[in-house]
Design an enzyme around this catalytic site. Sequence first.
Site, short mmCIF file in Angstrom:
data_model
loop_
_atom_site.label_atom_id
_atom_site.label_comp_id
_atom_site.label_asym_id
_atom_site.label_seq_id
_atom_site.Cartn_x
_atom_site.Cartn_y
_atom_site.Cartn_z
N TYR A 101 0.86 -1.18 0.00
CA TYR A 101 0.00 0.00 0.00
C TYR A 101 0.89 1.23 0.00
O TYR A 101 1.89 1.29 0.72
CB TYR A 101 -0.89 0.02 1.26
CG TYR A 101 -1.65 1.33 1.37
CD1 TYR A 101 -2.93 1.44 0.84
CD2 TYR A 101 -1.06 2.46 1.95
CE1 TYR A 101 -3.60 2.66 0.89
CE2 TYR A 101 -1.72 3.67 2.00
CZ TYR A 101 -3.00 3.76 1.46
OH TYR A 101 -3.64 4.96 1.50
N GLU A 189 -3.48 7.74 -3.93
CA GLU A 189 -3.27 6.42 -3.33
C GLU A 189 -3.02 5.37 -4.40
O GLU A 189 -3.68 5.35 -5.42
CB GLU A 189 -4.55 6.08 -2.54
CG GLU A 189 -4.49 4.81 -1.75
CD GLU A 189 -5.82 4.55 -1.06
OE1 GLU A 189 -5.93 4.84 0.14
OE2 GLU A 189 -6.75 4.06 -1.73
#
Length: 379
Positions: A101, A189
């Site tokens: 992530y 993101e």
Amino acid sequence: MKLHEYQSKQLFAEYGIPIPRGRVALTANEAKTIAEELGGRVVLKAQVLVGGRGKAGGIRLVDTPEEAEDVATQLLAMEIKGLPVRKVLVDEAAEIDSEIYFGITNDRTSRCPVMIASTEGGVDIEEVAKTHPERILRVWIDPLLGLKEFQSRYLAAASELPREHWRSFTKIAQGLYEVYMAKDATLAEINPLVITGDRRLIALDGKMVLDDNGLFRHPELAEVRDIDEEDEIERDARKYGLSYVKLDGSIGCMVNGAGLAMATMDVIHLFGGGAANFLDIGGGASAEKVSAAIQIILRDPNVKAVLLNIFGGITRGDEVARGVLSAWKEVPSETPIVVRLVGTNEEEGNKLLSDADIITATSLADAAQKAIAAAGEAR
Ligand code: GDP
Ligand code: MN
């Protein structure tokens, strides 16, 4: 404003972040053509502005262009979390070795951007934050200094990225920081950032949220706003220049001024009720705007009573009252309404309202209690 995955990844690519080859399709036939162009295995990805598409069946791997056409047909007929799928991204499929992530957002407490990485890629990061907070790594970026290389290297090391990828990771981090700043984003993101079977680091998924208040600086992005995907009520509120946020209580609130709106919600809460929304009609609101605001509030089926809390300064009490009455004429409703109106022209305003059988209140505490009682009876 949220950007779709394909839009976010396009911006990522402009800032030097590697993304898979691919294009977005509006029809199954187009999806087939793109799959032919790419050749080999492709992944079809439903473009909707919610997360967790993978789990919802919105991400599908296929081996042939014919299969791509079939699956695209299925995806384009789908709804994910209530949102219709209107576009499908067709990307070359990646062979995934590992997923991490990687993202950046604003940290309000530290008042600066925070860059976040985690070994737990591909999954819901909010969940990781709850269950394994130690697996979330952060660096805070001084906006005057920008992202420093040692910070990217720290994230690379701490997220257990093999050393051969550090150079590439540093470049991606720099790109992510730059695109985030340049587009006035509140979130950028990559989840997951993957190491592929052929040892490349690429952004498999992308998500960006832009600050609406910065959009005037990016007309080319404001233009791609996908209004089909937004909450209809919030969209209409924006049209009338109202700040509206839906909440989950039963008392619809209409207030002039953001601070007063917060105070109103607090007092409702204090007396055991819950606000159905935050709504600031702003200063000097006209009867027309008041009427639009009431109609917007009443479209929320959870609303069992409406509380109007108006502090007249520039805003005139009689003008507000006229707005309330005209909204009532346009959309007659059984929903009880409580008005607390003080300040400029309050006598005229209150007279107009009580003549029309609307409950009036003298103080905010009084208004909140009357609204809560009215909502209880309506239920
Ligand atoms: P999200 O569920 O909406 O976050 O969509 P993602 O784009 O993140 O995809 C979800 C998951 O699907 C990823 O974490 C991967 O495990 C898988 N996935 C997506 N694209 C590919 C691909 O090209 N190849 C493979 N093997 N898996 C993929
Ligand atoms: Mn994802």
